[in-house]
Design a protein around this motif. Structure first.
Motif, PDB file in Angstrom:
ATOM      1  N   HIS A  93       0.855  -1.194   0.000  1.00  0.00           N
ATOM      2  CA  HIS A  93       0.000   0.000   0.000  1.00  0.00           C
ATOM      3  C   HIS A  93       0.891   1.244   0.000  1.00  0.00           C
ATOM      4  CE1 HIS A  93      -3.424   2.584   0.971  1.00  0.00           C
ATOM      5  NE2 HIS A  93      -2.633   3.184   1.848  1.00  0.00           N
ATOM      6  N   ASN A  94       0.644   2.166  -0.927  1.00  0.00           N
ATOM      7  CA  ASN A  94       1.480   3.352  -1.054  1.00  0.00           C
ATOM      8  C   ASN A  94       1.307   4.290   0.143  1.00  0.00           C
ATOM      9  OD1 ASN A  94       2.563   2.643  -3.565  1.00  0.00           O
ATOM     10  ND2 ASN A  94       0.792   3.469  -4.656  1.00  0.00           N
ATOM     11  N   VAL A  95       2.443   4.749   0.683  1.00  0.00           N
ATOM     12  CA  VAL A  95       2.457   5.654   1.839  1.00  0.00           C
ATOM     13  C   VAL A  95       3.296   6.872   1.457  1.00  0.00           C
ATOM     14  CG1 VAL A  95       3.040   5.924   4.269  1.00  0.00           C
ATOM     15  CG2 VAL A  95       2.282   3.694   3.418  1.00  0.00           C
ATOM     16  N   ARG A  96       2.708   8.054   1.596  1.00  0.00           N
ATOM     17  CA  ARG A  96       3.389   9.273   1.162  1.00  0.00           C
ATOM     18  C   ARG A  96       3.522  10.320   2.260  1.00  0.00           C
ATOM     19  NH1 ARG A  96       0.385   7.566  -3.256  1.00  0.00           N
ATOM     20  NH2 ARG A  96       1.620   7.289  -5.167  1.00  0.00           N
ATOM     21  N   ARG A  97       2.829  10.135   3.400  1.00  0.00           N
ATOM     22  CA  ARG A  97       2.878  11.173   4.429  1.00  0.00           C
ATOM     23  C   ARG A  97       2.906  10.545   5.823  1.00  0.00           C
ATOM     24  NH1 ARG A  97      -1.046  14.759   2.570  1.00  0.00           N
ATOM     25  NH2 ARG A  97      -1.155  13.518   0.668  1.00  0.00           N
ATOM     26  N   ALA A  98       3.338  11.338   6.779  1.00  0.00           N
ATOM     27  CA  ALA A  98       3.313  10.942   8.192  1.00  0.00           C
ATOM     28  C   ALA A  98       2.297  11.814   8.906  1.00  0.00           C
ATOM     29  CB  ALA A  98       4.692  11.110   8.812  1.00  0.00           C
ATOM     30  N   ARG A  99       1.519  11.182   9.807  1.00  0.00           N
ATOM     31  CA  ARG A  99       0.478  11.904  10.530  1.00  0.00           C
ATOM     32  C   ARG A  99       0.654  11.633  12.019  1.00  0.00           C
ATOM     33  NH1 ARG A  99      -4.260   9.867   8.062  1.00  0.00           N
ATOM     34  NH2 ARG A  99      -3.810  11.323   6.363  1.00  0.00           N
ATOM     35  N   LEU A 100       0.613  12.691  12.817  1.00  0.00           N
ATOM     36  CA  LEU A 100       0.868  12.608  14.256  1.00  0.00           C
ATOM     37  C   LEU A 100      -0.369  13.065  15.024  1.00  0.00           C
ATOM     38  CD1 LEU A 100       3.061  12.181  16.497  1.00  0.00           C
ATOM     39  CD2 LEU A 100       3.647  14.593  16.204  1.00  0.00           C
ATOM     40  N   PHE A 101      -0.778  12.259  16.032  1.00  0.00           N
ATOM     41  CA  PHE A 101      -1.917  12.590  16.883  1.00  0.00           C
ATOM     42  C   PHE A 101      -1.464  12.651  18.338  1.00  0.00           C
ATOM     43  CE2 PHE A 101      -3.821  10.448  13.239  1.00  0.00           C
ATOM     44  CZ  PHE A 101      -4.949  11.208  12.964  1.00  0.00           C
ATOM     45  N   ALA A 102      -1.964  13.637  19.063  1.00  0.00           N
ATOM     46  CA  ALA A 102      -1.776  13.720  20.515  1.00  0.00           C
ATOM     47  C   ALA A 102      -3.056  14.289  21.092  1.00  0.00           C
ATOM     48  CB  ALA A 102      -0.579  14.593  20.872  1.00  0.00           C
ATOM     49  N   GLY A 103      -3.864  13.447  21.742  1.00  0.00           N
ATOM     50  CA  GLY A 103      -5.172  13.886  22.209  1.00  0.00           C
ATOM     51  C   GLY A 103      -6.040  14.264  21.025  1.00  0.00           C
ATOM     52  N   THR A 104      -6.541  15.501  21.020  1.00  0.00           N
ATOM     53  CA  THR A 104      -7.372  15.975  19.913  1.00  0.00           C
ATOM     54  C   THR A 104      -6.568  16.745  18.878  1.00  0.00           C
ATOM     55  OG1 THR A 104      -7.911  17.988  21.147  1.00  0.00           O
ATOM     56  CG2 THR A 104      -9.422  16.107  21.379  1.00  0.00           C
ATOM     57  N   ARG A 105      -5.256  16.866  19.083  1.00  0.00           N
ATOM     58  CA  ARG A 105      -4.412  17.619  18.162  1.00  0.00           C
ATOM     59  C   ARG A 105      -3.841  16.708  17.082  1.00  0.00           C
ATOM     60  NH1 ARG A 105      -3.279  18.924  23.239  1.00  0.00           N
ATOM     61  NH2 ARG A 105      -1.345  17.750  23.280  1.00  0.00           N
ATOM     62  N   GLY A 158       5.813  15.921  26.728  1.00  0.00           N
ATOM     63  CA  GLY A 158       6.630  15.613  25.561  1.00  0.00           C
ATOM     64  C   GLY A 158       5.795  15.531  24.304  1.00  0.00           C
ATOM     65  N   GLY A 159       4.593  14.954  24.423  1.00  0.00           N
ATOM     66  CA  GLY A 159       3.704  14.897  23.276  1.00  0.00           C
ATOM     67  C   GLY A 159       3.334  16.277  22.773  1.00  0.00           C
ATOM     68  N   ARG A 160       3.103  17.221  23.722  1.00  0.00           N
ATOM     69  CA  ARG A 160       2.778  18.592  23.311  1.00  0.00           C
ATOM     70  C   ARG A 160       3.971  19.246  22.610  1.00  0.00           C
ATOM     71  NH1 ARG A 160       0.069  18.396  28.339  1.00  0.00           N
ATOM     72  NH2 ARG A 160       1.811  19.374  29.444  1.00  0.00           N
ATOM     73  N   MET A 161       5.180  18.963  23.098  1.00  0.00           N
ATOM     74  CA  MET A 161       6.372  19.510  22.441  1.00  0.00           C
ATOM     75  C   MET A 161       6.517  18.958  21.026  1.00  0.00           C
ATOM     76  SD  MET A 161       9.119  19.262  25.585  1.00  0.00           S
ATOM     77  CE  MET A 161      10.499  19.560  24.480  1.00  0.00           C
ATOM     78  N   LEU A 162       6.302  17.648  20.881  1.00  0.00           N
ATOM     79  CA  LEU A 162       6.399  17.043  19.550  1.00  0.00           C
ATOM     80  C   LEU A 162       5.350  17.616  18.609  1.00  0.00           C
ATOM     81  CD1 LEU A 162       7.039  13.257  20.304  1.00  0.00           C
ATOM     82  CD2 LEU A 162       8.586  14.848  19.176  1.00  0.00           C
ATOM     83  N   MET A 163       4.134  17.794  19.119  1.00  0.00           N
ATOM     84  CA  MET A 163       3.074  18.325  18.274  1.00  0.00           C
ATOM     85  C   MET A 163       3.403  19.740  17.813  1.00  0.00           C
ATOM     86  SD  MET A 163       0.330  17.555  16.744  1.00  0.00           S
ATOM     87  CE  MET A 163      -0.030  16.007  17.575  1.00  0.00           C
ATOM     88  N   GLY A 164       3.936  20.549  18.730  1.00  0.00           N
ATOM     89  CA  GLY A 164       4.326  21.899  18.344  1.00  0.00           C
ATOM     90  C   GLY A 164       5.448  21.887  17.324  1.00  0.00           C
ATOM     91  N   ALA A 211      -8.482   3.640  23.768  1.00  0.00           N
ATOM     92  CA  ALA A 211      -9.521   4.210  22.909  1.00  0.00           C
ATOM     93  C   ALA A 211     -10.219   5.369  23.602  1.00  0.00           C
ATOM     94  CB  ALA A 211     -10.524   3.135  22.517  1.00  0.00           C
ATOM     95  N   ASP A 212     -10.421   5.251  24.922  1.00  0.00           N
ATOM     96  CA  ASP A 212     -11.033   6.348  25.679  1.00  0.00           C
ATOM     97  C   ASP A 212     -10.129   7.573  25.708  1.00  0.00           C
ATOM     98  OD1 ASP A 212     -13.257   4.818  26.249  1.00  0.00           O
ATOM     99  OD2 ASP A 212     -12.522   4.184  28.222  1.00  0.00           O
ATOM    100  N   GLU A 213      -8.805   7.357  25.758  1.00  0.00           N
ATOM    101  CA  GLU A 213      -7.851   8.459  25.872  1.00  0.00           C
ATOM    102  C   GLU A 213      -7.567   9.136  24.529  1.00  0.00           C
ATOM    103  OE1 GLU A 213      -4.295   6.970  27.619  1.00  0.00           O
ATOM    104  OE2 GLU A 213      -5.286   6.223  29.433  1.00  0.00           O
ATOM    105  N   ALA A 250      -8.878   9.718  17.972  1.00  0.00           N
ATOM    106  CA  ALA A 250      -8.574   9.218  16.625  1.00  0.00           C
ATOM    107  C   ALA A 250      -8.267   7.721  16.652  1.00  0.00           C
ATOM    108  CB  ALA A 250      -7.403   9.988  16.030  1.00  0.00           C
ATOM    109  N   LEU A 251      -7.550   7.278  17.688  1.00  0.00           N
ATOM    110  CA  LEU A 251      -7.254   5.857  17.816  1.00  0.00           C
ATOM    111  C   LEU A 251      -8.542   5.070  18.047  1.00  0.00           C
ATOM    112  CD1 LEU A 251      -5.079   3.668  17.915  1.00  0.00           C
ATOM    113  CD2 LEU A 251      -4.820   4.144  20.356  1.00  0.00           C
ATOM    114  N   CYS A 252      -9.471   5.643  18.787  1.00  0.00           N
ATOM    115  CA  CYS A 252     -10.769   5.003  19.028  1.00  0.00           C
ATOM    116  C   CYS A 252     -11.489   4.750  17.708  1.00  0.00           C
ATOM    117  CB  CYS A 252     -11.611   5.875  19.941  1.00  0.00           C
ATOM    118  SG  CYS A 252     -13.259   5.217  20.278  1.00  0.00           S
TER     119      CYS A 252
END
Length: 365
Positions: free
Chosen positions: A68-80, A337-343, A229-231, A234-236
């Protein structure tokens, strides 16, 4: 007692590509593989652009893999959420398909492959199998993945709260395809992360790395998935495509970040037996394949005596990708750390830079 010039323990990507290249050099390596047929493994299911280049140079056509072709990376942290283009196209591909293709190439090249063989223990370059046989190689290529072999276990101390790997497969569905699309996703949560990518058949491979304390606190793997899934909204949405009662694969005490430049005479450590990159990098299969290529080339030049030099060179090649991935992993394990990565991910080119610097180089790089 049986004897062979090149004895390969494990028929996964590392062992299979080493066998293929050694056979093309005129040897007849012997591959011992515990499974009776190729099957999925606890693995990210992602082949980077660099890995596809390595396969192509080794004579394996990436276009024929059907991933399956993959062209981008997508990052999730909470609702961001943040995303970026990868430096070059990659593919999602199941281990079942990849292993079958590579072991077929090895057989075609002239390697002997014996499946359904359980290796009980090793004494130097001598392997003892479940049926009581003893097989010794002039050189032993240790390619057993995350599973240690008694007598040659990786010298890794167990952490107080060790990492564990968890994998589930999500059933193919149009809604899932629309959600994930051509991205490899990283979902961050307290104590770990989950990586997700679509596979060749439209299903999704969801592979998680998390601290064992998260499982201990809740008790069972299904309950842990419900909590995550509760936390993670998007993963849910993605876990909704997991069939009721679907198997959940898990492995304990994964030594992410470990690597070694040492080995015993005549023993080539490949893949996870040489170094374990945090799975968020999506380079586990890349390191396995690159190590198999490097080991085969060294064996062709120097025979069994080349093992020590090969191991040192491979450790140097893994230093940067494991180091960068280790820093990112440390950030993922805590909300701050997740917030730092998202920023940081929203800065132009940063996700692509991290993706590029966690690739292993080819020999000579």
């Amino acid at each position: 007692m049986r004897r062979t010039r090149a004895l390969i323990a494990g028929g996964g990507p590392a062992g299979a590509i080493a066998a293929m290249l050694i056979a093309r050099d005129g040897e007849r390596p012997l591959v011992l593989e515990r499974t009776h047929a190729p099957q999925d493994a606890l693995c990210g299911g992602f082949l980077s652009w660099r890995t596809l280049e390595t396969l192509a140079r080794a004579g394996v056509d990436p276009a024929a893999l059907g991933g399956h072709n993959v062209r981008r990376a997508r990052l999730f942290a909470g609702t961001r959420q943040a995303e970026a283009m990868l430096p070059a196209p990659a593919i999602g591909l199941s281990r079942r398909v990849l292993d079958a293709v590579l072991i077929d190439h090895a057989r075609t090249a002239g390697a002997a492959v014996e499946r359904g063989v359980a290796i009980r223990a090793a004494e130097g370059r001598t392997l003892r199998t479940g049926d009581g046989a003893t097989i010794v190689g002039d050189a032993l290529f240790l390619a057993t993945g995350k599973h240690d072999l008694r007598g040659l276990a990786r010298p890794v101390p167990i952490e107080q709260d060790p990492a564990m790997g968890v994998r589930v497969r999500l059933a193919a569905a149009p809604a899932l395809t629309r959600m994930v699309g051509d991205a490899i996703e990283l979902h961050l949560f307290d104590g770990g992360y989950a990586g997700l990518v679509l596979q060749e058949d439209g299903s999704a491979n969801l592979c998680m790395a998390l601290r064992r304390s998260r499982l201990t606190a809740i008790g069972t793997l299904p309950a842990l998935l419900d909590r995550l899934a509760d936390e993670c909204p998007a993963l849910c949405d993605r876990l909704a495509h997991m069939a009721p009662g679907a198997p959940i694969d898990a492995i304990a005490n994964v030594p992410y970040g470990w690597r070694t430049g040492d080995t015993a005479p005549g023993i080539f450590r490949l893949g996870d037996q040489a170094g374990v990159i945090p799975s968020l990098a999506g380079e586990g299969m890349g390191i396995a394949i690159a190590s198999g290529v490097r080991a085969a080339r060294t064996f062709a030049r120097s025979g069994a005596e080349g093992a020590a030099g090969y191991q040192r060179d491979l450790a140097r090649a893994m230093r940067r990708p494991l180091g960068v991935a280790g820093v990112v992993r440390a950030l993922t394990e805590r909300p701050v750390g997740g917030r730092m990565l998202m920023g940081g991910a929203r800065l132009p080119g940063l996700l692509a830079l991290v993706a590029a610097t966690t690739r292993i180089g080819s020999p000579g790089d």
